[in-house]
Motif scaffolding. Sequence first.
Motif, mmCIF file in Angstrom:
data_model
loop_
_atom_site.group_PDB
_atom_site.id
_atom_site.type_symbol
_atom_site.label_atom_id
_atom_site.label_comp_id
_atom_site.label_asym_id
_atom_site.label_seq_id
_atom_site.Cartn_x
_atom_site.Cartn_y
_atom_site.Cartn_z
ATOM 1 N N SER A 199 2.976 -48.855 38.445
ATOM 2 C CA SER A 199 2.409 -50.491 38.271
ATOM 3 C C SER A 199 4.147 -51.461 38.303
ATOM 4 O O SER A 199 4.586 -51.074 37.103
ATOM 5 N N ARG A 200 3.109 -52.759 39.168
ATOM 6 C CA ARG A 200 4.155 -53.580 38.839
ATOM 7 C C ARG A 200 4.014 -54.742 37.637
ATOM 8 O O ARG A 200 4.134 -55.753 38.194
ATOM 9 N N GLY A 232 1.712 -43.710 37.696
ATOM 10 C CA GLY A 232 -0.167 -44.014 38.081
ATOM 11 C C GLY A 232 -0.370 -45.095 37.844
ATOM 12 O O GLY A 232 0.568 -46.416 37.824
ATOM 13 N N ARG A 233 -2.164 -45.332 38.153
ATOM 14 C CA ARG A 233 -2.408 -46.569 38.312
ATOM 15 C C ARG A 233 -3.062 -47.485 36.734
ATOM 16 O O ARG A 233 -2.752 -46.706 36.135
ATOM 17 N N ASP A 234 -2.730 -48.635 37.047
ATOM 18 C CA ASP A 234 -2.706 -49.759 36.519
ATOM 19 C C ASP A 234 -4.131 -51.028 36.923
ATOM 20 O O ASP A 234 -3.037 -51.546 37.595
ATOM 21 N N VAL A 235 -5.215 -50.950 36.058
ATOM 22 C CA VAL A 235 -5.954 -51.780 37.231
ATOM 23 C C VAL A 235 -4.973 -52.931 37.471
ATOM 24 O O VAL A 235 -5.877 -54.014 38.237
ATOM 25 N N ARG A 236 -4.434 -53.609 36.567
ATOM 26 C CA ARG A 236 -3.763 -54.714 36.523
ATOM 27 C C ARG A 236 -3.046 -55.106 37.387
ATOM 28 O O ARG A 236 -2.251 -56.198 38.044
ATOM 29 N N ASP A 237 -2.339 -53.199 38.208
ATOM 30 C CA ASP A 237 -1.615 -53.607 39.806
ATOM 31 C C ASP A 237 -2.355 -53.233 40.873
ATOM 32 O O ASP A 237 -2.640 -52.324 40.529
ATOM 33 N N ALA A 238 -3.355 -53.988 41.620
ATOM 34 C CA ALA A 238 -4.154 -53.670 42.158
ATOM 35 C C ALA A 238 -3.750 -52.471 43.237
ATOM 36 O O ALA A 238 -4.042 -52.011 43.820
ATOM 37 N N PRO B 53 -7.417 -47.517 50.247
ATOM 38 C CA PRO B 53 -8.429 -48.496 50.104
ATOM 39 C C PRO B 53 -7.781 -48.871 48.675
ATOM 40 O O PRO B 53 -7.607 -47.510 47.949
ATOM 41 N N ALA B 54 -8.215 -50.269 49.081
ATOM 42 C CA ALA B 54 -7.712 -51.270 47.390
ATOM 43 C C ALA B 54 -9.069 -50.925 46.609
ATOM 44 O O ALA B 54 -9.926 -51.421 46.810
ATOM 45 N N PRO B 55 -9.069 -50.140 45.445
ATOM 46 C CA PRO B 55 -10.045 -49.961 44.431
ATOM 47 C C PRO B 55 -10.209 -51.159 43.404
ATOM 48 O O PRO B 55 -8.658 -51.794 43.825
ATOM 49 N N LEU B 56 -11.010 -51.624 43.914
ATOM 50 C CA LEU B 56 -11.733 -52.468 43.302
ATOM 51 C C LEU B 56 -11.637 -52.583 41.732
ATOM 52 O O LEU B 56 -12.139 -51.270 41.375
ATOM 53 N N ARG B 57 -11.979 -53.035 40.439
ATOM 54 C CA ARG B 57 -11.839 -52.807 39.705
ATOM 55 C C ARG B 57 -13.075 -54.074 39.250
ATOM 56 O O ARG B 57 -13.623 -54.574 39.572
ATOM 57 N N ARG B 58 -13.581 -53.308 38.149
ATOM 58 C CA ARG B 58 -15.169 -54.442 37.208
ATOM 59 C C ARG B 58 -14.641 -55.216 36.946
ATOM 60 O O ARG B 58 -14.224 -55.485 36.328
ATOM 61 N N ASP B 59 -16.141 -56.267 37.429
ATOM 62 C CA ASP B 59 -15.855 -57.593 37.127
ATOM 63 C C ASP B 59 -16.001 -58.039 35.481
ATOM 64 O O ASP B 59 -17.267 -58.524 34.995
#
Lengths: 494, 88
Positions: A199-200, A232-238, B53-59
């Motif tokens: 994550s960035r 690992g994945r971080d929702v704050r870095d798409a 694919p860029a995963p989307l996050r829930r709003d």
Amino acid sequence: MELYAQTAETLGRMLRRRECSAMEIAASVFSRIRACEPDLHAYITVTEAAALEQAAKVDEKLAAGGKLPPLAGIPVGIKDNLCTKGVRTTCASRMLAAFVPPYDAAVCEKLAEAGAVFTGKTNLDEFAMGSSSRSSIYGPTKNPLDFARVPGGSSGGSAAAVASGEAVFALGSDTGGSVRQPAAYCGVVGLKPTYGSVSRYGLIAFASSLDQVGMLARSVRDTALLFEAVAGRDVRDATSVEMAAPVLTAGLGQPVEGLRIGIPSAYFEGSIAPDVAERVMEAAHTLEKAGARLVPVTLSSAHDALAVYYVLSSAEASSNLARYDGVRYGYRAADCENLQSLYERSRSEGFGDEVKRRILLGTFVLSAGSREAYYLRAQRAGQRIAREFNEAFALCDCILTPTTPETAFGMGEKLESPLDLYVSDCYTVAANLAGLPALSVPCGFGANRMPAGMQLVGPRFSERALLGAAAWYETLCGPFPMPALGEWRDRHGV
Amino acid sequence: MKLDIRHIAKLARLEISEQEEQQLARDIDAILQMAGRLPENAGAQTGLEADRPAPLRRDICTPSASREALLANAPELRDGYLVVPKTV
């Protein structure tokens, strides 16, 4: 051996066996920092008080019989373009000299959870734009092996800190080689992971399609430990993704039977120093003798990579750095008459020469009339480079090249024209353009007794394989030597 | 297109002196010459990659830093608002 000179792996083991305390480890590293900083200047900010508190907590937990997290008590340096809550984060720029982030970068959160102890914020080229760590407004970092030479850049502070024992390992950032090139110059391991694997969030943006957080350490296994802790994945870095099976360290260092190593001849010709080419080929043959297979591969568009990189990274920088306007945060020029002059004077006084040069280049290649001729053309050429790498990976498991065309150069060299300096990134930028993981590993010394680095590049998300191949090499050759500070200078009586 | 440093500096909101202008023009021109040697057509431009694919996050609203914390770095504030020179 002093505690500061031990690897994270050894320190973790010693701590769990009660052979040393986290406070003793921290004290050893901070006394090393006090001894070395007058010569090296690897840090912009040292956070000793907070670190000792972190270390004390680790010791309390250990005394209470609690299970320690993986990096408990290990001192880590953080490049000063990664946000640290409550600790100023300057990007080595006047623009952010007073900036105190209200949040931590995702990688710092993860390291804190893993129990690491933060030594401080390491020096860099302003906004991570450079290859020598000389463009910091706080003054240059020196190479720990020879104070008259550069440590490389832009993560030169992180590399010098790790090489000298001012940190056990460190985080950097790599947009075109900014982790691998200083790692090679200082004789440490440097990993630029796959685009998207870390994550960035909280990494101050330079060129968003190329930036990646990277790791520097004195052993391959420590590099793997640090990567494992922050990946690992971080929702704050798409752009970040979840990686499968992130357990990397198990089994590292074993022979990799039948490993196919691609050798691109284009990387061993032209302006490369003969001693560097020799060291890198020796490393390749060491692996070959141990059972790997060397396979010739073609990367004919590799010579385009540098031009593509400077067009694309500068274009993105001009856009990313547009946010610094003197209004919401960052430097503000005094006594401006109107908004226009507030913007112009704040930016002109806040940014240094190299940053301005890249903003101007980027603005030009994106401006009407130039976009097709430069920006879109560079994008297509960059995609061709990525395609070539993918084609090469049909024939091999990883590609072995030099990390840099020469060893660390003098503090006073390559100041005339920016292009002279840019050339030191010519072997590293392609991995960023293609989004590939790449690792620099020390492979002996050049004629001037400065370290040389070999680079391993693999397919996307092949960190495990790259680290495995590098750890195998490390097993074959023995641990990478930690040089005495200023060793070269002492040896030569300069 | 010819490189007009003054014009570009205006677009980039940077002030440059005459002395800087000449040096910058030389430096940037050298980089552009290198870029001018790139192939005219290195193949078709591809867009986003289908395999990534860029995963989307829930709003969903989640807590973020407080207004005060975010404004703490502002060069000048008055009553919780950013202050800039008079614009009208």
